[in-house]
Enzyme design. Structure first.
Site, mmCIF file in Angstrom:
data_model
loop_
_atom_site.group_PDB
_atom_site.id
_atom_site.type_symbol
_atom_site.label_atom_id
_atom_site.label_comp_id
_atom_site.label_asym_id
_atom_site.label_seq_id
_atom_site.Cartn_x
_atom_site.Cartn_y
_atom_site.Cartn_z
ATOM 1 N N LYS A 103 136.347 -29.896 41.968
ATOM 2 C CA LYS A 103 137.023 -29.008 42.998
ATOM 3 C C LYS A 103 135.918 -28.322 43.747
ATOM 4 O O LYS A 103 134.582 -27.826 43.374
ATOM 5 C CB LYS A 103 137.854 -27.739 42.319
ATOM 6 C CG LYS A 103 138.477 -26.872 43.203
ATOM 7 C CD LYS A 103 138.986 -25.676 42.685
ATOM 8 C CE LYS A 103 138.048 -24.556 43.008
ATOM 9 N NZ LYS A 103 137.642 -23.999 44.076
ATOM 10 N N GLU B 139 125.335 -23.059 36.141
ATOM 11 C CA GLU B 139 123.922 -22.652 36.992
ATOM 12 C C GLU B 139 124.651 -21.309 37.769
ATOM 13 O O GLU B 139 125.568 -21.508 38.560
ATOM 14 C CB GLU B 139 123.528 -23.713 38.042
ATOM 15 C CG GLU B 139 123.257 -25.113 37.537
ATOM 16 C CD GLU B 139 121.772 -24.697 36.470
ATOM 17 O OE1 GLU B 139 121.245 -23.911 36.559
ATOM 18 O OE2 GLU B 139 121.451 -25.790 36.134
ATOM 19 N N CYS C 11 120.797 -18.948 45.356
ATOM 20 C CA CYS C 11 120.827 -18.036 44.147
ATOM 21 C C CYS C 11 119.511 -17.848 43.571
ATOM 22 O O CYS C 11 119.411 -16.814 43.065
ATOM 23 C CB CYS C 11 121.668 -19.225 43.161
ATOM 24 S SG CYS C 11 120.810 -20.819 43.174
ATOM 25 N N GLU D 184 123.392 -8.997 42.259
ATOM 26 C CA GLU D 184 123.210 -9.897 43.400
ATOM 27 C C GLU D 184 124.183 -9.613 44.680
ATOM 28 O O GLU D 184 125.167 -9.426 44.657
ATOM 29 C CB GLU D 184 123.639 -11.433 42.892
ATOM 30 C CG GLU D 184 123.332 -12.318 43.742
ATOM 31 C CD GLU D 184 123.703 -13.676 43.060
ATOM 32 O OE1 GLU D 184 124.836 -13.739 42.626
ATOM 33 O OE2 GLU D 184 123.112 -14.572 43.324
HETATM 34 P P1 NAD Z 1 132.110 -18.219 42.963
HETATM 35 O O1 NAD Z 1 131.743 -18.043 41.387
HETATM 36 O O2 NAD Z 1 132.827 -17.261 43.600
HETATM 37 O O3 NAD Z 1 133.043 -19.641 43.144
HETATM 38 C C1 NAD Z 1 132.085 -20.865 42.764
HETATM 39 C C2 NAD Z 1 133.330 -21.834 42.443
HETATM 40 O O4 NAD Z 1 134.047 -21.229 41.339
HETATM 41 C C3 NAD Z 1 134.339 -21.982 43.761
HETATM 42 O O5 NAD Z 1 134.679 -23.241 43.909
HETATM 43 C C4 NAD Z 1 135.633 -21.223 43.159
HETATM 44 O O6 NAD Z 1 136.696 -21.630 43.963
HETATM 45 C C5 NAD Z 1 135.607 -21.274 41.862
HETATM 46 N N1 NAD Z 1 136.231 -20.268 40.943
HETATM 47 C C6 NAD Z 1 136.475 -18.940 41.318
HETATM 48 N N2 NAD Z 1 137.068 -18.542 40.260
HETATM 49 C C7 NAD Z 1 137.293 -19.418 39.295
HETATM 50 C C8 NAD Z 1 138.015 -19.291 38.170
HETATM 51 N N3 NAD Z 1 138.614 -18.309 37.504
HETATM 52 N N4 NAD Z 1 138.129 -20.422 37.556
HETATM 53 C C9 NAD Z 1 137.470 -21.578 37.849
HETATM 54 N N5 NAD Z 1 136.968 -21.839 39.199
HETATM 55 C C10 NAD Z 1 136.915 -20.604 39.690
HETATM 56 O O7 NAD Z 1 130.586 -18.484 43.433
HETATM 57 P P2 NAD Z 1 130.372 -18.629 45.056
HETATM 58 O O8 NAD Z 1 130.733 -17.267 45.891
HETATM 59 O O9 NAD Z 1 131.121 -20.011 45.594
HETATM 60 O O10 NAD Z 1 128.875 -19.115 45.081
HETATM 61 C C11 NAD Z 1 127.971 -18.068 45.116
HETATM 62 C C12 NAD Z 1 127.515 -17.631 43.762
HETATM 63 O O11 NAD Z 1 126.865 -18.936 43.198
HETATM 64 C C13 NAD Z 1 126.146 -16.712 43.775
HETATM 65 O O12 NAD Z 1 126.159 -15.927 42.498
HETATM 66 C C14 NAD Z 1 125.326 -17.709 43.511
HETATM 67 O O13 NAD Z 1 123.809 -17.134 42.848
HETATM 68 C C15 NAD Z 1 125.528 -18.960 42.578
HETATM 69 N N6 NAD Z 1 124.819 -19.816 42.713
HETATM 70 C C16 NAD Z 1 124.091 -20.362 41.691
HETATM 71 C C17 NAD Z 1 123.242 -21.505 41.733
HETATM 72 C C18 NAD Z 1 122.399 -22.047 40.579
HETATM 73 O O14 NAD Z 1 121.974 -23.158 40.670
HETATM 74 N N7 NAD Z 1 121.876 -21.205 39.651
HETATM 75 C C19 NAD Z 1 123.163 -22.389 43.058
HETATM 76 C C20 NAD Z 1 124.032 -21.940 44.139
HETATM 77 C C21 NAD Z 1 124.962 -20.732 43.857
#
Ligand code: NAD
Length: 485
Positions: free
Chosen positions: A173, A249, A283, A383
């Site tokens: 997804k 991650e 991140c 963050e």
């Molecule tokens: P998010 O957690 O809001 O969303 C990530 C994904 O999860 C999206 O596809 C979203 O639709 C899905 N999602 C949301 N709620 C869900 C649920 N209840 N069940 C299953 N899936 C769900 O994060 P974001 O805003 O898309 O990305 C930013 C975040 O990601 C920041 O916290 C950043 O630090 C982190 N990030 C981490 C890394 C890493 O490698 N550690 C890399 C990139 C981003």
């Protein structure tokens, strides 16, 4: 690109609308214009994708790794050849400047590598008298992949390539904020030779399709990149359903430690890029900088100069290196934190004009630098995911290590010093999955583990480790008469 894109789902190698016919609108964060209507996958669509993956699994997993590698190689070629188009799709959906786009080449490395290196290895043992024992590594079957928006193709490739190369079939997804590169690449899956059902690509929000993947009884492993908050929700859903294996991650609040003997130009260059790249939406970004007191003014002046020279504007233009925040929600969240920072004390050094928070205007936020924030303030602990950095000072090595570690996160820490002894001592003491010495994030390496300590994640990804995430182990104990001890 002027036409409005209609982005469907890919299930069983067929491009289909959502079964509910629901779509959501995607707006450019720079122009505010509608760029796409995107299929909102339903629970039924998740079920259909899982059923297709399950049906594809026996034949796909029975192939040799090199036979599975052929379509991966073709996909790498297609992605690299289309890098400009892919860059543009991320620019118009989440504002990532095309000038710094490396994601297609990154994806090419992953698909090419796993096309040839997916020989999962168990081991054998003669250490039990009367037995010749074996361990096997086998694919899980159907695995789920959920990715964020800030570098979509990076996460698409670093998870899908090892998963399918190891013999699994995948239901991915994409993020609702940046679904277009996943949608585009999905259109090439069949022509590259992947059998129906091996890779299924869904779009939609977390609360419908994301949650359905996390709690699906037939998905046995899930690889997720995103926020720590969502990681917790997925962990719970996994525990409440079938205890699927999870690899996470997650978020970060990276510290950078600048000692007085450091090469100041290098430290400024590295830390400024780390926090301001992708408009602070990374991140690993060093959002907390600790400078030794004696060099504070010199460092801060040079950092301010560098941050002020960022070129803000239209992310589809090659000379722009600072685009808008990904969408209105991100934009408003960052503005909220800037207000909180102003109230919690300290000085604001650079705060450019803020754009009006109405959709239809560029959602640009220029670099913001806070000085001397209290260590326990909200903007030091949470963050922000925007171009906002705090520069605090320290006197001693011991003090700065304690401050750097006083966080729930532990993804990437950087330190700058010319004292090798100190560099190694401090590296060991930092509670962080990755440490940059005289360099800052996103500096990394293909073959070293990528991932975080504490609430920044579980598991590590890399060319050398990711196959392990996508394989289960099995021990076989074989009693052999006369084999001896
Ligand atoms: P998010 O957690 O809001 O969303 C990530 C994904 O999860 C999206 O596809 C979203 O639709 C899905 N999602 C949301 N709620 C869900 C649920 N209840 N069940 C299953 N899936 C769900 O994060 P974001 O805003 O898309 O990305 C930013 C975040 O990601 C920041 O916290 C950043 O630090 C982190 N990030 C981490 C890394 C890493 O490698 N550690 C890399 C990139 C981003």
């Amino acid at each position: 690109m002027t036409d409005i894109i209609k982005a469907d789902l890919l299930i069983n190698n067929k491009s289909v609308p959502a079964s509910s016919k629901e779509t959501f609108d995607l707006f450019s964060p720079y122009t505010g214009k509608l760029v796409a209507t995107v299929a909102e996958a339903s629970v039924d669509d998740v079920d259909s994708a899982v059923a297709a993956a399950e049906a594809a699994f026996p034949a796909w997993s029975a192939l040799s790794p090199s036979a599975r590698g052929k379509p991966l190689k073709k996909l790498a070629e297609k992605i690299i050849a289309a890098k400009d188009e892919l860059a543009e799709l991320d620019a118009i959906s989440m504002g990532r400047p095309v000038g710094g786009y490396f994601d297609a080449d990154y994806a090419g490395v992953h698909f090419n590598y796993f096309a040839e290196a997916a020989y999962a290895q168990g081991h054998s043992s003669l250490n039990t008298p009367g037995f010749l024992n074996l361990s096997l590594r086998q694919p899980f079957g159907v695995v789920g992949v959920i990715i964020p928006w800030n570098a979509p193709l990076v996460f698409f490739s670093k998870k899908i390539a090892p998963a399918v190369a190891a013999g699994n079939c995948v239901v991915l997804k994409s993020s609702e904020k940046a679904p277009l590169t996943s949608w585009k690449v999905a259109q090439w899956i069949e022509e590259c030779g992947f059998p129906p059902g091996v890779i299924n690509v869904l779009s939609g929000h977390g609360q419908i399709s994301g949650a359905a993947i996390a709690s699906h009884m037939k998905i046995r492993a899930i690889s997720f990149t995103g926020s720590s908050r969502t990681g917790r929700a997925i962990q719970k859903a996994s525990a409440d359903s079938n205890l699927k294996k999870v690899v996470f991650e997650l978020g970060g609040k990276g510290p950078a430690l600048i000692f007085e003997d450091a090469d100041l130009d290098e430290a400024v260059k590295g830390t400024e890029f780390s926090i301001m790249f992708n408009s602070g939406q990374t991140c690993m970004a060093n959002s907390r900088i600790y400078v030794q007191e004696s060099i504070r003014d010199k460092f801060t002046e040079a950092f301010t100069r560098a941050a002020s020279s960022r070129k803000l504007g239209d992310p589809t233009q090659k000379d722009i290196n600072h685009g808008p925040q990904a969408d209105k929600v991100q934009y408003e969240t960052v503005l909220k934190y800037i207000e909180i920072g102003k109230k919690s004390g300290g000085k604001v050094l650079v705060a450019g004009e803020q754009a009006d928070a109405t959709l239809g205007k560029p959602l640009l936020i220029s670099p913001v630098l806070f000085m001397e924030q209290p260590e326990d303030s909200q903007i030091m602990k949470e963050e922000i995911f925007g171009p906002v950095v705090v520069i605090n000072t320290f006197k001693t090595e011991e003090e700065v290590i304690a401050k750097a570690n006083d966080t729930e996160f532990g993804l990437y820490a950087a330190l700058y010093t010319n004292d090798l002894q100190r560099a190694l001592r401090v590296s060991k003491k930092l509670e962080s999955g990755m440490v940059g010495v005289n360099c800052a994030s996103p500096t990394g390496s293909w073959d070293l583990p990528f991932g975080g300590w504490k609430s920044s994640g579980t598991g590590r990804e890399s060319l050398l480790e990711s196959i392990e995430h996508f394989t289960e182990q099995k021990s076989i104990f074989i009693k052999v008469s006369g084999i001896g001890g």
